[in-house]
Structure formats: C-alpha cells, structure tokens
Design a protein around this motif. Structure first.
Motif, PDB file in Angstrom:
ATOM      1  N   GLU A   1      -4.798  -1.937 -10.963  1.00 25.67           N
ATOM      2  CA  GLU A   1      -3.702  -2.183 -10.048  1.00 25.67           C
ATOM      3  C   GLU A   1      -3.774  -3.596  -9.480  1.00 25.67           C
ATOM      4  OE1 GLU A   1      -2.677   0.995  -7.295  1.00 25.67           O
ATOM      5  OE2 GLU A   1      -2.654  -0.534  -5.723  1.00 25.67           O
TER       6      GLU A   1
ATOM      7  N   ASP B   1       0.879  -1.170   0.000  1.00 25.95           N
ATOM      8  CA  ASP B   1       0.000   0.000   0.000  1.00 25.95           C
ATOM      9  C   ASP B   1       0.916   1.220   0.000  1.00 25.95           C
ATOM     10  OD1 ASP B   1      -1.837   1.994   0.388  1.00 25.95           O
ATOM     11  OD2 ASP B   1      -2.789   1.111   2.140  1.00 25.95           O
ATOM     12  N   THR B   2       1.545   1.467  -1.167  1.00 26.71           N
ATOM     13  CA  THR B   2       2.631   2.450  -1.207  1.00 26.71           C
ATOM     14  C   THR B   2       2.143   3.878  -1.410  1.00 26.71           C
ATOM     15  OG1 THR B   2       2.909   2.016  -3.564  1.00 26.71           O
ATOM     16  CG2 THR B   2       4.352   0.814  -2.065  1.00 26.71           C
ATOM     17  N   PHE B   3       0.823   4.047  -1.596  1.00 30.24           N
ATOM     18  CA  PHE B   3       0.329   5.388  -1.907  1.00 30.24           C
ATOM     19  C   PHE B   3      -0.105   6.157  -0.661  1.00 30.24           C
ATOM     20  CE2 PHE B   3      -0.034   3.151  -5.879  1.00 30.24           C
ATOM     21  CZ  PHE B   3       0.505   4.075  -6.755  1.00 30.24           C
ATOM     22  N   ARG B   4      -0.631   5.433   0.309  1.00 29.56           N
ATOM     23  CA  ARG B   4      -1.157   6.125   1.479  1.00 29.56           C
ATOM     24  C   ARG B   4      -0.018   6.480   2.429  1.00 29.56           C
ATOM     25  NH1 ARG B   4      -4.230   4.245   6.372  1.00 29.56           N
ATOM     26  NH2 ARG B   4      -3.834   2.136   5.644  1.00 29.56           N
TER      27      ARG B   4
ATOM     28  N   PRO C   1       8.614   5.350  -1.272  1.00 32.18           N
ATOM     29  CA  PRO C   1       7.286   5.957  -1.372  1.00 32.18           C
ATOM     30  C   PRO C   1       6.853   6.079  -2.845  1.00 32.18           C
ATOM     31  CG  PRO C   1       8.660   7.200   0.146  1.00 32.18           C
ATOM     32  CD  PRO C   1       9.546   6.168  -0.476  1.00 32.18           C
ATOM     33  N   ASN C   2       5.619   5.748  -3.099  1.00 34.37           N
ATOM     34  CA  ASN C   2       5.053   5.805  -4.454  1.00 34.37           C
ATOM     35  C   ASN C   2       5.637   4.805  -5.453  1.00 34.37           C
ATOM     36  OD1 ASN C   2       3.044   7.751  -4.028  1.00 34.37           O
ATOM     37  ND2 ASN C   2       4.606   9.354  -4.084  1.00 34.37           N
ATOM     38  N   GLN C   3       6.439   3.897  -4.981  1.00 35.28           N
ATOM     39  CA  GLN C   3       6.932   2.842  -5.871  1.00 35.28           C
ATOM     40  C   GLN C   3       5.749   1.996  -6.327  1.00 35.28           C
ATOM     41  OE1 GLN C   3      10.219   0.533  -4.260  1.00 35.28           O
ATOM     42  NE2 GLN C   3       9.723  -1.206  -5.589  1.00 35.28           N
ATOM     43  N   ASP C   4       5.846   1.454  -7.524  1.00 34.21           N
ATOM     44  CA  ASP C   4       4.779   0.611  -8.044  1.00 34.21           C
ATOM     45  C   ASP C   4       4.558  -0.572  -7.079  1.00 34.21           C
ATOM     46  OD1 ASP C   4       3.098  -1.020  -9.416  1.00 34.21           O
ATOM     47  OD2 ASP C   4       4.340  -1.174 -11.218  1.00 34.21           O
TER      48      ASP C   4
ATOM     49  N   ARG D   1      -7.865   2.233  -2.358  1.00 32.28           N
ATOM     50  CA  ARG D   1      -8.496   3.449  -2.872  1.00 32.28           C
ATOM     51  C   ARG D   1      -9.644   3.083  -3.793  1.00 32.28           C
ATOM     52  NH1 ARG D   1      -4.476   4.980  -6.295  1.00 32.28           N
ATOM     53  NH2 ARG D   1      -4.186   2.737  -6.207  1.00 32.28           N
TER      54      ARG D   1
END
Ligand code: GDP
Length: 298
Positions: A200, A134-137, A160-163, A190
């Motif tokens: 995703e 869950d790299t987005f939150r 952070p934000n990695q795929d 999300r």
C-alpha cells in the motif's frame, strides 16, 4: 518553555539523579560508570546505546576538567553522541507542494500529530491541505477532518474503504491547483500484514510521485515514546516497508524515560524531527538536541 514543561517527568528522574551523582563526584571509577549505565538503562536508552555512551564517557575522561561539573561533561557527551548536524534538513519542494506522509500504528498519536503539524506550518504562514488517506480505520477520516475544520484547512477524503492511493491522487491535484505549500497525508497504520502495508505504501509513493515529481518529500513515522524499546522494534517494521525520513516522538510529556530519543536516533539512524509534548495543537516542538538535553537535565 515547552521543552521544560513537557519534559518535566524525565527531568525529575534523569536530571535529579545525574545532578546528585555530579554533586558527589570524586573521579571516574567503575562505580560511577555503573551508576551512569543504570541511569541510562532506566531512561530507556537500551543496552547497546547505553554501552556506547558509557564508553565515550570513559574515553574522553581527560577532558572532564574543562567542564564546570561532571553533569555538564556528561551532557556534552550526550550532545556529541547525538550529533544532530548529520541529520541535515527537512526536504521541502521548491517547485510546488511538499508532500509529507504520516505513518505509524493506531494509538501512536498520528492524528493528533497531524493536527499539530497543521498548526505548526500555519504559524509559519504556509498553506496546508490534508489527505485523509487512512480510509480503512473507522473514525480515522472523521477524526482528521474534524481537526482540519477546526484549524481551517481543506481536507480531501474519499468514500469509506476507497483506495487510499486514489484519495491521494485527488489530494495532490487539489494541492497543485490551489498552490498549497504542504500536503499532509494521513496514511493507514495497520501492521498486521507487513506485505500489505508495504504494498500500500509503495503504491502511494508511486502515484504521488507521478502527480508531483519527487513527492513525497518526507515520510514521518510517529512513535509513542511511552512504548520504549517496543516502539523501536515496531519502527523497524515500518522501515522495512517504506523509506522513513524522519521520526516524530509523541507523548514525551507522559514518560519519565526520555532517553528513548537517544536510542531511536542511534539504533534507527533516522533524524528525530519533532517531539510531541502534550495533547494540544501547539504542543509540538521541532527537535533540537540542546533544548532536549536542557529539558531532561536542568
Ligand atoms: P492515532 O490513533 O495514532 O491517530 O492516535 P491519536 O492521535 O488519536 O492519539 C491517541 C491518544 O494519544 C489521544 O488521546 C491523544 O490525545 C494522545 N496524544 C497524542 N500525542 C500526545 C502527546 O504528545 N502527549 C500526550 N500526553 N498525549 C498525546
């Protein structure tokens, strides 16, 4: 036992009322059917499921004398209605790591539930690893990593934000190399854009299967029981996005509307695998229809 303490609020509303109906029972008539309907609706069983249960209650009335009380008859109707046998068993990988995806919206209790599952499988002597996918939150990776450290299991994370899929590939390889029994993947929840979520998740499934054939063996949707019928419509969005194989209902201790379990199973046709009955790592129980029914009634 955990079921009894965790389901206390539901037992107070549901159990106490069914018992008082049972104590004054003098036969099945329209008044009683209506009372039972109201009781089910107030427990968040939902109108469609409640109607089916009331119909069964009425149709099987000739058997009621086989039970000690109307309450026991009613419990047997609920038991047969749920029909846990059709759920089958959780799929584990005999050949290597079992990969379990955790999906669910933020706030549902997904991270806490992952921690509880780590504890649960550790207690069964299985080796665990966690993929913080869950790299987005903001905070999600830290949160799951903190739990993993506390419980002494490796946590594979990315920048952070990695795929998320690339984090998952790393985690699958780690799990294979280290003979990990169970790899839990905490995925993003999300729902704002369903197509993104779908894309995703399907990418994650694809890369995972490439690393470990057949993986993920399970995709568990975490639902907050206190959201009631809203939770069901939310769940349907996830079901559209990916192949959910099990449901974990959290915060069952925080609701008096424990009937939601019956609604979920009937309306989504997906096995309820675990119940969250508190905030601590050991407040998770494998779902068992008998314990659940005892918990909300006796
Ligand atoms: P996430 O955003 O889905 O990862 O949710 P969290 O795991 O952070 O949980 C959100 C809140 O719900 C936290 O305060 C948890 O302690 C709480 N929580 C999660 N599961 C349960 C449960 O089964 N019972 C209770 N009472 N609280 C829970």
């Amino acid at each position: 036992d955990k079921y009894l303490s965790g389901l206390g609020r539901s037992r107070k509303s549901f159990g106490d009322r069914i018992r008082s109906l049972s104590n004054s029972f003098h036969g099945i008539d329209d008044d009683l059917l209506e009372e039972i309907m109201i009781l089910l609706l107030e427990s968040d069983v939902g109108i469609h499921t409640a109607q089916k249960i009331v119909d069964r209650f009425e149709e099987n009335a000739s058997h009621i004398h086989e039970y000690e009380s109307m309450e026991d008859y009613f419990i047997s109707i609920l038991h047969d209605f749920y029909d846990q046998e059709q759920d089958g068993f959780i799929h584990y990988n005999e050949e290597g790591p079992t990969v379990i995806f955790m999906v669910g919206v933020n706030g549902s209790g997904k991270t806490t539930t992952s921690a509880k599952l780590i504890q649960y499988y550790k207690d069964l002597d299985m080796s665990m690893a966690v993929a913080a996918a869950d790299t987005f939150r903001a905070g999600a990776v830290d949160q799951i990593e903190t739990w993993a450290n506390r419980l002494g299991v490796p946590c594979i994370k990315g920048a952070p934000n990695q795929d998320p899929s690339s984090v998952l590939v790393d985690a699958c390889r780690y799990a294979k190399d280290h003979q990990i029994d169970i790899l839990l993947a905490d995925t993003a929840g999300r729902l704002q854009t369903k197509t993104n979520l779908m894309k995703e998740l399907s990418k994650m499934v694809r890369v995972c299967d490439r690393e470990i054939p057949g993986a993920p063996q399970e995709v568990w949707l975490v639902l907050d029981a206190t959201t009631g019928q809203n939770g069901i419509s939310q769940a349907k969005q996830f079901l559209d996005a990916t192949q959910v194989s099990g449901i974990i209902l959290t915060k069952m201790d925080g609701t008096a509307k424990g009937g939601i379990v019956l609604a979920i199973h009937d309306q989504l046709k997906i096995p309820v695998r675990f119940l969250g009955l508190g905030e601590k790592p050991d407040d998770l129980q494998p779902f068992d229809i008998n314990s659940y029914l005892m918990g909300i009634t006796k």
